[in-house]
Design an enzyme around this catalytic site. Sequence first.
Site, PDB file in Angstrom:
ATOM      1  N   ASP A 121       0.832  -1.202   0.000  1.00 37.04           N
ATOM      2  CA  ASP A 121       0.000   0.000   0.000  1.00 37.04           C
ATOM      3  C   ASP A 121       0.871   1.257   0.000  1.00 37.04           C
ATOM      4  O   ASP A 121       1.841   1.347   0.761  1.00 37.04           O
ATOM      5  CB  ASP A 121      -0.855  -0.029   1.275  1.00 37.04           C
ATOM      6  CG  ASP A 121      -1.881   1.075   1.321  1.00 37.04           C
ATOM      7  OD1 ASP A 121      -2.849   0.994   0.555  1.00 37.04           O
ATOM      8  OD2 ASP A 121      -1.703   2.020   2.122  1.00 37.04           O
ATOM      9  N   GLU A 140       1.993  -0.175  -4.835  1.00 39.31           N
ATOM     10  CA  GLU A 140       1.024   0.842  -5.280  1.00 39.31           C
ATOM     11  C   GLU A 140       1.755   2.184  -5.273  1.00 39.31           C
ATOM     12  O   GLU A 140       2.270   2.601  -4.238  1.00 39.31           O
ATOM     13  CB  GLU A 140      -0.175   0.899  -4.337  1.00 39.31           C
ATOM     14  CG  GLU A 140      -1.206   1.921  -4.794  1.00 39.31           C
ATOM     15  CD  GLU A 140      -2.016   2.531  -3.664  1.00 39.31           C
ATOM     16  OE1 GLU A 140      -3.141   2.977  -3.907  1.00 39.31           O
ATOM     17  OE2 GLU A 140      -1.515   2.592  -2.517  1.00 39.31           O
TER      18      GLU A 140
HETATM   19  C1  NOJ Z   1      -4.312   3.064  -0.774  1.00 42.08           C
HETATM   20  C2  NOJ Z   1      -5.426   2.083  -0.581  1.00 42.08           C
HETATM   21  O1  NOJ Z   1      -5.666   1.404  -1.789  1.00 42.08           O
HETATM   22  C3  NOJ Z   1      -6.617   2.857  -0.074  1.00 42.08           C
HETATM   23  O2  NOJ Z   1      -7.791   2.084  -0.072  1.00 42.08           O
HETATM   24  C4  NOJ Z   1      -6.270   3.369   1.301  1.00 42.08           C
HETATM   25  O3  NOJ Z   1      -7.338   4.162   1.776  1.00 42.08           O
HETATM   26  C5  NOJ Z   1      -4.993   4.210   1.276  1.00 42.08           C
HETATM   27  N1  NOJ Z   1      -3.944   3.597   0.504  1.00 42.08           N
HETATM   28  C6  NOJ Z   1      -4.471   4.447   2.669  1.00 42.08           C
HETATM   29  O4  NOJ Z   1      -3.956   3.261   3.195  1.00 42.08           O
END
Ligand code: NOJ
Length: 537
Positions: free
Chosen positions: A201, A270
């Site tokens: 993440d 990500e």
């Molecule tokens: C990216 C995640 O995909 C999202 O759902 C989340 O709210 C944020 N990061 C914070 O962790």
Amino acid sequence: MSDNQWWRGAVIYQIYPRSFLDTNGDGVGDLPGITDRLDYVASLGVDAIWISPFFKSPMADYGYDIADPRDVDPLFGNLADFDRLLEKAHGLGIKVMIDQVLSHTSTQHDWFQESRQDRTNPKADWYVWADAKDDGSPPNNWMSIFGGVAWRWEPRRCQYYLHNFLVDQPDLNFHNPEVQKATLDNVKFWLDRGVDGFRLDAINFCFHDAQLRDNPPKPADKRVGRGFSPDNPYAFQYHYYNNTRPENIAFLEDLRRLMDQYPGAVTLGEISSEDSLATTAEYTSGKRLNMGYSFELLVDDFSAGYIRGTVERLEAAMTEGWPCWAVSNHDVRRAVTRWGGDEAPPALARMLAAMVCSLRGSVCIYQGEELGLPEADVPFEALRDPYGITFWPTFKGRDGCRTPMPWKDAADAGFSPAQPWLPVPDQHRARAVERQEADPDSVLHAFRAFMRWRKQHPALVRGSIRFLDTAEPVLAFVREHEGQRVLAAFNLSANPARLSLPEGQWQPQTIPGHAVAGVDGGEATLPSWGVFFALAG
Ligand code: NOJ
Ligand code: CA
């Protein structure tokens, strides 16, 4: 290809556990629900699953705020349930990737509970603490993605802490080596349990600028949102200092050293920075991450030119890395609606899945994409996502893509006997798994058939990619691997469109589940939202 390289060209099915299947009647999906439906997942022909967070959490951000990253939240089950899930998935030949949220925790995490007490405790420096300016205002101008300033006052320390996301999600201080070590120990915990990899993440958010310099303002005409809308004040700045700091690279290399002790275990980051494609290339070069994905195809722009330009930019920037593409996930409006509007036909859903699974790279398919689900229209009173509640009505948040999986065309959609945590829209019941299984012309059958066909063509799984110069609305490219050449073309419109075939002999292919394109001499006619595939030779 050795088994350790299984992830190259893999199709990764993303499961949002709250919304997959509820087995204990509390209206929320759980780990036993995933285990129960793994046969269905295997039937799709995907290679792996990525499960969004199921760790102990107060659920302020529905699991992306973690209080204990080594335990399962009771809402989802327990560690034994996870082990059963893993075993069954492996028995079916499915790899299991789980989410790791390294950059921040929940305020309920023991580390933060200790850190917030005073300025001298053993964890005092584990989060990003800073004094107020002389006038009492926050230390700098950084904004939170989920609304408001990125700093919250802590009376016990008379200091602010940084939160790039919700106020319930304090950012860890990665400049502290102890934090890096503790984080890697948590990752190791899951590797030892036998997982096959991680979706990381917000991986470019681990480090902040140690000098806490202000972000520069961004002019209104440059505020293109990638995961946030242009009216979110977060879009009013260039994010040079609150994320994507150079120190992150050495941490990714440490993470890779750990990962390399577990052959075949993979990382998918990500990435959302000012230039996400450049950062993806940087983070996947050398011994860092295996793959990265960004929001570039999760946006509203939809044209052959945009998709081609995006893929070509990454191809040009990426030297050794491996891309991963997604057109839908739990953070954005479902692709069918985003790109086709409220009346989008099933042919669009079929074409989109074939298109994204034909690009060079691995692919994340989000649960329900195989059914062609449109975005759910969730009324304000039913919203759960704090992000949507804050920015309503100009941005409605992420609940519309997080509604429960429709398994049956029944009142409870076969998801839960209880009131589900988010409503199931009627249009989704009509597209339920059971209905589509019974209909040979369904999007679901077309999805499965395409997955089988793709696997039989190594060029589509691992080949190089070269785009053809086509006019809108046709996107076309050739993929090539060890002498096999596949021409792939997609009509991104409701009207039939023509494609001039490139030089050479092309054998048109019948793609199960997809309307047949007409071929006349050197020209193919693609039906409305249609596809065309041909093999060279
Ligand atoms: C990216 C995640 O995909 C999202 O759902 C989340 O709210 C944020 N990061 C914070 O962790
Ligand atoms: Ca449940």
